[in-house]
Design a protein around this motif. Structure first.
Motif: not given
Length: 441
Positions: A151, A159, A161-162, A204
């Motif tokens: 993420y 969190l 976007n994945i 991330t």
């Protein structure tokens, strides 16, 4: 067959042998119903052993035949419980056949290790690749490369976007989807990983099920290999005791002073927190074996005709000869420290190379997480930074490298210019010239 499965199979066989050797008098004393229960359990264990062997081995006919004979003898026992002499003879025969079957399992069924590699960003795969290459060529090892999603981390630590980069790996690397590989079920013998920060990563973040503390529950050997390499001074101290380092059974590090720093800092942390005797000691945990990143850059080949066509157009002069290529690297920490001054420096670098484009090519490769870091930690710089990215791409006198593998740029280029980073340490292995930029000049 998996090494762990073979171990369990042999334990089952040894249990059956022991039972056949000791159950004689017990069968005579027990009531028929209880004796039948024991024999049924033995029968089920034998059948399960046979199914396990047939599912994983091709040349196993002799072992299966012996196990079928075992089942037949157990059936005969169920009809001879009241006949002590017949029962005794059958148990001796049962023990002998089980012992022979167990010996064949020990000698003829190889116990394979299952090794799982858990990269996440493809740009960091080079920290694991040479280890995977060594393991994949061995007959006694089954390897799985399972890239995991990650993420974006937003400024408020939530969190975003994945992302999943499993489709970006080289063609020669067989990829298994993380949706099809259950670590909890398969319990691989060894797991290699390169993300040591778990929930503490501010740029991330991987899903919690892949945190090092959770991986450790499902393997006997958890191995962390840093995604970066360090200069002689070693990594930052906090990198010597991240959660990935603490939970790993082994940590592969560079030799010399870098190995010594990991050991020293980690040992001090254990002492300060009362963890001596609870976590693996430094001399056992840290392995001074170097970095696979060095293996990658030294073994990689780069042919001009295999490059993207737009790269070739920039690199080649009108007479067909090749321009000199300078790898320009922007790293995360210098930008966070200097911010607007870094943007001014980018403008200055562009101005210089724009004027020398007939002889030189600027191959600009920012750190893969640079934009995400800007968005997460200094979002007010994003528009100004992206304006420079777009300008560079539109003018087309240089190369903007967004390829997943940083080694291509290192092998292709003739020299390095840019920030001090772990890329410099790897680049030094090529023997090419290096110049570190000063954003205030």
């Amino acid at each position: 067959m998996r090494k762990q499965a073979k171990k369990q199979l042999c334990e089952s066989m040894e249990y059956l042998i022991y039972t056949a050797d000791t159950i004689g008098e017990l069968l005579g004393r027990l009531g028929r119903e209880q004796a039948m229960d024991i024999l049924v359990q033995m029968q089920e264990l034998v059948i399960h052993a046979g199914e396990t062997i047939e599912a994983s081995e091709e040349n196993c006919a002799e072992i299966i035949l012996k196990l079928e004979n075992v089942c037949e003898i157990i059936y005969k026992l169920t009809t001879s419980l009241e006949d002590a002499k017949t029962r005794s003879n059958l148990l001796k025969e049962l023990k002998a056949i089980l012992a022979a079957a167990n010996e064949e399992v020990q000698k003829n069924i190889p116990g394979k290790l299952e090794i799982l590699f858990l990269p996440y960003q493809v740009s960091m795969w080079d920290s694991l690749e040479s280890v995977w290459m060594a393991a994949r060529d061995r007959d006694d090892i089954d390897c799985y490369v399972v890239p995991i999603p990650f993420y974006d981390v937003l400024p408020d630590n939530s969190l975003g976007n994945i992302h999943y980069e499993g489709d970006l790996y080289p063609d020669y690397v067989p990829i298994t989807s993380y949706l099809k590989y259950s670590i909890e079920t398969r319990r691989p013998d060894v797991i290699f990983f390169h993300n040591p920060y778990d929930e503490n990563n501010r740029v991330t973040r991987i899903p919690e099920r892949y945190y090092s503390r959770n991986l450790k529950k499902y393997t006997d050997m958890l191995v962390y290999i840093p995604y970066f390499v360090s200069e002689e001074g070693g990594p930052a101290e906090y990198q010597c005791y991240t959660t990935g380092v603490l939970f790993a059974d082994r940590v592969v590090v560079q030799k010399g002073s870098i190995y010594e720093k990991y050991c020293r800092v980690y040992t001090n942390v254990l002492k300060q927190n009362g963890l001596e005797g609870k976590l693996i000691p430094a001399e056992q945990k840290f392995l001074p074996l170097g970095s696979p990143k060095f293996d990658k850059v030294l073994n990689m080949k780069c042919e001009l005709e295999n490059l993207p066509e737009k790269w070739q157009k920039v690199i080649l002069k009108p007479d067909g000869s090749r321009k000199k290529i300078i790898l320009y690297n922007l790293s995360i920490s210098p930008l966070l420290e200097n911010r607007e001054q870094t943007l001014k420096k980018i403008d200055n670098v562009f101005q210089f190379f724009r004027g020398t484009q007939d002889e030189l090519v600027l191959l600009w490769r920012p750190h893969p997480l640079l934009i995400k870091t800007i968005e997460s930690m200094v979002p007010w710089l994003r528009d100004a930074y992206m304006q420079r990215v777009r300008q560079f791409q539109e003018e087309s006198w240089g190369i903007y490298d967004e390829t997943p593998d940083p080694n291509l740029a290192m092998v292709l280029s003739d020299g390095y210019y840019g920030d001090m980073s772990s890329l410099v340490t790897t680049y030094r292995e090529t023997g090419k010239p290096i110049m570190i930029q000063d954003v205030y000049i």
